[in-house]
Design an enzyme around this catalytic site. Sequence first.
Site, PDB file in Angstrom:
ATOM      1  N   HIS A 154     -95.558  86.238  90.825  1.00  0.00           N
ATOM      2  CA  HIS A 154     -94.287  85.975  91.519  1.00  0.00           C
ATOM      3  C   HIS A 154     -93.836  84.534  91.285  1.00  0.00           C
ATOM      4  O   HIS A 154     -92.663  84.275  90.984  1.00  0.00           O
ATOM      5  CB  HIS A 154     -94.482  86.243  93.019  1.00  0.00           C
ATOM      6  CG  HIS A 154     -93.312  85.859  93.862  1.00  0.00           C
ATOM      7  ND1 HIS A 154     -92.373  86.755  94.316  1.00  0.00           N
ATOM      8  CD2 HIS A 154     -92.930  84.646  94.367  1.00  0.00           C
ATOM      9  CE1 HIS A 154     -91.472  86.129  95.043  1.00  0.00           C
ATOM     10  NE2 HIS A 154     -91.783  84.848  95.093  1.00  0.00           N
ATOM     11  N   GLU A 155     -94.763  83.592  91.392  1.00  0.00           N
ATOM     12  CA  GLU A 155     -94.414  82.184  91.191  1.00  0.00           C
ATOM     13  C   GLU A 155     -94.105  81.900  89.725  1.00  0.00           C
ATOM     14  O   GLU A 155     -93.230  81.080  89.417  1.00  0.00           O
ATOM     15  CB  GLU A 155     -95.550  81.285  91.687  1.00  0.00           C
ATOM     16  CG  GLU A 155     -95.854  81.415  93.175  1.00  0.00           C
ATOM     17  CD  GLU A 155     -94.641  81.178  94.061  1.00  0.00           C
ATOM     18  OE1 GLU A 155     -93.736  80.418  93.655  1.00  0.00           O
ATOM     19  OE2 GLU A 155     -94.588  81.759  95.160  1.00  0.00           O
TER      20      GLU A 155
ATOM     21  N   HIS B 221     -90.533  82.672  89.109  1.00  0.00           N
ATOM     22  CA  HIS B 221     -89.638  81.584  89.517  1.00  0.00           C
ATOM     23  C   HIS B 221     -89.560  80.505  88.429  1.00  0.00           C
ATOM     24  O   HIS B 221     -88.491  79.932  88.185  1.00  0.00           O
ATOM     25  CB  HIS B 221     -90.133  80.959  90.815  1.00  0.00           C
ATOM     26  CG  HIS B 221     -89.771  81.725  92.047  1.00  0.00           C
ATOM     27  ND1 HIS B 221     -88.491  82.153  92.306  1.00  0.00           N
ATOM     28  CD2 HIS B 221     -90.522  82.127  93.115  1.00  0.00           C
ATOM     29  CE1 HIS B 221     -88.459  82.789  93.469  1.00  0.00           C
ATOM     30  NE2 HIS B 221     -89.676  82.791  93.972  1.00  0.00           N
TER      31      HIS B 221
ATOM     32  N   GLU C 160     -85.755  85.752  95.733  1.00  0.00           N
ATOM     33  CA  GLU C 160     -87.063  86.338  96.010  1.00  0.00           C
ATOM     34  C   GLU C 160     -87.185  87.760  95.485  1.00  0.00           C
ATOM     35  O   GLU C 160     -88.232  88.156  94.965  1.00  0.00           O
ATOM     36  CB  GLU C 160     -87.346  86.300  97.518  1.00  0.00           C
ATOM     37  CG  GLU C 160     -87.549  84.896  98.080  1.00  0.00           C
ATOM     38  CD  GLU C 160     -88.654  84.135  97.362  1.00  0.00           C
ATOM     39  OE1 GLU C 160     -89.734  84.695  97.116  1.00  0.00           O
ATOM     40  OE2 GLU C 160     -88.403  82.964  97.011  1.00  0.00           O
TER      41      GLU C 160
END
Length: 356
Positions: free
Chosen positions: A163-164, A167, A253
Site C-alpha cells: 500500500h505504501e 503511494h 487511499e
Amino acid sequence: MSEDANLFAQQEANRRRSTWLIIGFIVFFAWVGFGGDLALGLLTADAPPESYHHVIPVIGIFTTLVAAGICWFSWRFGAQRVLWSTGAREIVEAATPPQRQLVNVVEEMAIASGIPKPKVYVVPDPDPNAFATGRDAGTASIAVTEGLLDALNRDELQAVVAHEMAHIRNLDVRLMTLLAGMVGAIALISDWMGRTLRLGRFGGSGRSSNSGGDGKGGGNPLGLIVLLLWLVTLIVAPVVSRMLAMSVSRKREYLADASGAQFTRNPLALVAALEKLAAATAPTRAITRGAAHLCIVDPSPGLLSERSGRLADVMASHPPIAQRIARLKAMAYVGSAPGASGGLEAASRSGLEPRS
C-alpha cells in the site's frame, strides 16, 4: 486504459496538484502579508502628519519571502523532518528477525512495483501504523511502527508495505509531504500573527487610529473591512489547510489499496491487516495531526473516522476502514457491501484478476 497509462496519468495529476499547491501557498502568504499592509495603510492614511503612516509593505515582503523559504524547505527537507518528528530510526542493518523480515518484504514489493527500494524506518510506537514520505521514488522512505511489526504476520505486513509502495509509485508522497510541511507552517504563521496582534506590535498603528487634532478617530471604513477579512483569514487558514490535506488523503487511499493488492495479488491480506489496525484503540502518539494524512490509517481516529458523506470527506483524514475492507473483498470476489463496486472498478484499472 492500460495500467501504465493510468499510472502516468495519476503521476502527472499529482505533479500538477503539487505545483498548484505551492502557488496557492505563496499566494496565501502574500495575502496575509500585503493584506495586512493594505489594511494598515488605509487605517493610517488620514492620520496627522506626525502620526505613524504605514507606507512600506514590510509585512507582505516578509511573509512572501517566508512562504518561498518554507516551500523550498518542505520540498528539500520535508520528508526528513516528518521522519525526525516521529522519532523514526533507519534500519541500516537489520538487528532483529522482525526487522529482517520488514527489509525483505520492502525489497520484494520494490521489485513488484517496479521502483527503487526506499529507505526503511521503524517508529518507536506500540500502536500499529505505517506511512511513506519523500519527493519521488528515488528519495522515498517507508516507516512502520514497532506495534505494526508485532501485530501483523508476514502476508499482512507485505500488504501494508505494498500500500505504501503504491503511494510512492503514484507520487502521492510528493503531494502529501508538501501538505504536511505547509499545514504546519500555516498553523505556525497564523499563531505568530495572532500573538503579534494581541501584543499590539504593529508599530504605532494603535496610536494612529485614535489620534488627530481635529478629533476624528473613526478610521477608514474600507481599511476596517480589509482588516476584518485579514483577521478572518488568519483564524480559518489552519482549519482550511488541514481540511484540504485530509480531503486529498481520503481520495488517494482507495487507489493505493487497489494498487497494493495488485502488487501482492492478495487483497484479503490487506483486509486482515486493516482489521487489526482498526481493532487497535490507542492513538499513534509519535505521529502528529499535521502528518496524519500520510498514514495508512488515522493515527488519532475521531467521531468522523468511520463515517462517510460530505462532512467526513473534508474533516476525516482517511475513508472509513469498513468501506475500504468492503472494496478489497469485492476485488477478491468475497462477499459484497455498499461501495464494493468502486473496489471492482479500481481493481480493473489496476489490472488485478479475481483470486480463485
